[in-house]
Design an enzyme around this catalytic site. Sequence first.
Site, PDB file in Angstrom:
ATOM      1  N   ARG A 256     -14.150  -5.158  -5.508  1.00  0.00           N
ATOM      2  CA  ARG A 256     -14.441  -6.078  -4.415  1.00  0.00           C
ATOM      3  C   ARG A 256     -14.789  -5.218  -3.193  1.00  0.00           C
ATOM      4  O   ARG A 256     -14.341  -4.072  -3.074  1.00  0.00           O
ATOM      5  CB  ARG A 256     -13.262  -7.002  -4.130  1.00  0.00           C
ATOM      6  CG  ARG A 256     -11.983  -6.322  -3.670  1.00  0.00           C
ATOM      7  CD  ARG A 256     -10.926  -7.357  -3.306  1.00  0.00           C
ATOM      8  NE  ARG A 256      -9.662  -6.750  -2.894  1.00  0.00           N
ATOM      9  CZ  ARG A 256      -8.653  -7.448  -2.365  1.00  0.00           C
ATOM     10  NH1 ARG A 256      -8.777  -8.762  -2.187  1.00  0.00           N
ATOM     11  NH2 ARG A 256      -7.521  -6.845  -2.020  1.00  0.00           N
TER      12      ARG A 256
ATOM     13  N   GLN B  73       0.825  -1.209   0.000  1.00  0.00           N
ATOM     14  CA  GLN B  73       0.000   0.000   0.000  1.00  0.00           C
ATOM     15  C   GLN B  73       0.863   1.265   0.000  1.00  0.00           C
ATOM     16  O   GLN B  73       1.756   1.409   0.833  1.00  0.00           O
ATOM     17  CB  GLN B  73      -0.927   0.036   1.219  1.00  0.00           C
ATOM     18  CG  GLN B  73      -1.899  -1.125   1.289  1.00  0.00           C
ATOM     19  CD  GLN B  73      -1.417  -2.272   2.132  1.00  0.00           C
ATOM     20  OE1 GLN B  73      -0.201  -2.524   2.201  1.00  0.00           O
ATOM     21  NE2 GLN B  73      -2.327  -2.995   2.768  1.00  0.00           N
TER      22      GLN B  73
ATOM     23  N   ASP C 296      -6.792  -2.740  -5.651  1.00  0.00           N
ATOM     24  CA  ASP C 296      -7.671  -1.796  -4.935  1.00  0.00           C
ATOM     25  C   ASP C 296      -7.218  -0.351  -5.125  1.00  0.00           C
ATOM     26  O   ASP C 296      -7.198   0.437  -4.173  1.00  0.00           O
ATOM     27  CB  ASP C 296      -7.689  -2.111  -3.432  1.00  0.00           C
ATOM     28  CG  ASP C 296      -8.082  -3.543  -3.125  1.00  0.00           C
ATOM     29  OD1 ASP C 296      -8.773  -4.155  -3.954  1.00  0.00           O
ATOM     30  OD2 ASP C 296      -7.695  -4.051  -2.052  1.00  0.00           O
TER      31      ASP C 296
ATOM     32  N   GLN D 146      -0.417  -0.197  -5.567  1.00  0.00           N
ATOM     33  CA  GLN D 146      -1.529  -0.593  -4.700  1.00  0.00           C
ATOM     34  C   GLN D 146      -2.047   0.628  -3.926  1.00  0.00           C
ATOM     35  O   GLN D 146      -1.267   1.414  -3.401  1.00  0.00           O
ATOM     36  CB  GLN D 146      -1.078  -1.681  -3.718  1.00  0.00           C
ATOM     37  CG  GLN D 146      -2.200  -2.219  -2.839  1.00  0.00           C
ATOM     38  CD  GLN D 146      -1.762  -3.414  -1.999  1.00  0.00           C
ATOM     39  OE1 GLN D 146      -0.691  -3.984  -2.219  1.00  0.00           O
ATOM     40  NE2 GLN D 146      -2.588  -3.816  -1.057  1.00  0.00           N
ATOM     41  N   ASP D 147      -3.396   0.770  -3.894  1.00  0.00           N
ATOM     42  CA  ASP D 147      -4.043   1.831  -3.098  1.00  0.00           C
ATOM     43  C   ASP D 147      -3.630   3.238  -3.545  1.00  0.00           C
ATOM     44  O   ASP D 147      -3.282   4.090  -2.721  1.00  0.00           O
ATOM     45  CB  ASP D 147      -3.734   1.662  -1.607  1.00  0.00           C
ATOM     46  CG  ASP D 147      -4.368   0.408  -1.024  1.00  0.00           C
ATOM     47  OD1 ASP D 147      -4.968  -0.361  -1.791  1.00  0.00           O
ATOM     48  OD2 ASP D 147      -4.272   0.212   0.192  1.00  0.00           O
TER      49      ASP D 147
END
Length: 545
Positions: free
Chosen positions: A462, A360, A406, A382-383
């Site tokens: 998700r 992240q 994500d 990520q993120d």
Amino acid sequence: MKQRNWIGALCIALLAFAAPERKKITIWMAGDSTMANKSPKTYPETGWGMALGQFFDEDVIIANRAQNGRSTLSFINEKRWQAIIDSATEGDYVFIEFGHNDEKVNKPGVGVYPAAYGANLVKFVLEVRAKKAIPVLLTPIMRRNFKNGVLEDTHGEYPPVVRRVADSLKVPLIDMHLKSEALLNGMGDEPSKKLFNYVDSGHVNYPKGNKDNTHFSPAGATAMAELAVQGIKELKLESLVKHLKKKQYDFVVAKDGSGQFTTVQEAINAIPDMRKSETVIYIKNGVYKEKLVLPESKNMVTFIGENVDSTIITYDDFAGKKNILGEAMGTSGSSGFFIYGKDFSASNITFQNSAGPVGQAVAVFVGSDRVKFTNCRFLGFQDTLYTYGVESRQYYRSCYIEGTVDFIFGASTAVFDSCTIFCKKAGYVTAASTPENKKYGYVFRYCTIKGDAPAGSYFLGRPWRPYAKTVYISCNLGNQVKAEGWDNWGKKDNEKTTYYAEYKSTGAGANNGARVPWSHQLTASEAGLYTLEQILGDWKPENAN
């Protein structure tokens, strides 16, 4: 004597309460597609009337009634002109710009010869004056028509007709034809393309690309609006001139020292706390390696970058990195930019977390309400983009967002209009954590989902929390999107509470029949509930349709 003074003060106070509200000036705009408001379905095509309002303060209202494909004749026949005359009041302005479609004399009900064109303009002027409003005539804007490097006119006799009518009736004239000709000639053939609606193939609104030498890009619309403002100043239309914004920027940030500040955080710190007016910060090209915080006390702050590709705000923290106390920063702590002040907006800027594929690593963390990004890039893995605020409403227009797992995540209500979502490696586009009591979470409209990830390597979303809501409307989905579309994050119960839906998805990743059974395919009436008014409520991001 004291009693008289008290009575006098009371009278003054009562008069103040009884004072009439200051009248706002309306600029009514009558014209064709070069001036008209556009829908997201045609973005990036932009009418210059959409860009005019940014140059005026809140006491000038832009009532843009221009319509695609209209001429003086069809504008009259369709009662569009009468609607303006019925609404215009004393002191208002009516800007009149036609010609592109009047020239189509072989098109019944639209084209008119120059004599009839002039007669219609005379009608317009006289009827505006009868309402004690102020007519302003504008010549048609040049098409980008270069032949062997020479700009050639396509409007023929029509611009001179406007000039003659203006001269004979003593009407203010803004010669957009000559002004745009000088602008295009000054830029030249290739550079001037950026002012027009040129789009590469693969765009959600123009899958085959687009080469349009008549209609404008957002930059072109602003450039033409600037020419109109230039004309307003030259004509000394004082009731409008006094409402032009006195300065475009409050602070300038420049790495080379040519601004007031060399870092963005210095400019943020200089904003007075709890200021009740907008503060505009212009950021010149450069790479600004800074970990920024916009605190709650700094509201109505606007960042404008010089160029989205060259104005870069970057940092390289990540969740596992140790802070000064030897503790892991965590996902939230990794962000390069924390936004807590309300009514923040940014345009033409790249926001980057350059830590790489290390887990992240957030580029931007948005915790406040009414936040808007236009033509910005969000780069990371990520993120990448953390839409953190539970009560936060966010609007992204014509932005580029890239990442892996994500990479758009959080609890906020956010609309993504005409954005490019770029999938790297493999993962999940979204991980919404929409609260149960919120009707809307993420809404993607007219977006393009693509990337360099393998085919079938991405889920559309998700649920980070059980009531996650994510909807894609009229989006072009690349082959990176898995056939099943959505993931339940390993929890069967999430299938009962999440709301995942699509409407008219296109592209290789659109596979309605193979989607997980607990997702939804919207009907036209259901998709009609996803307007900005429905999603964002009383907040209306400027120039959003």
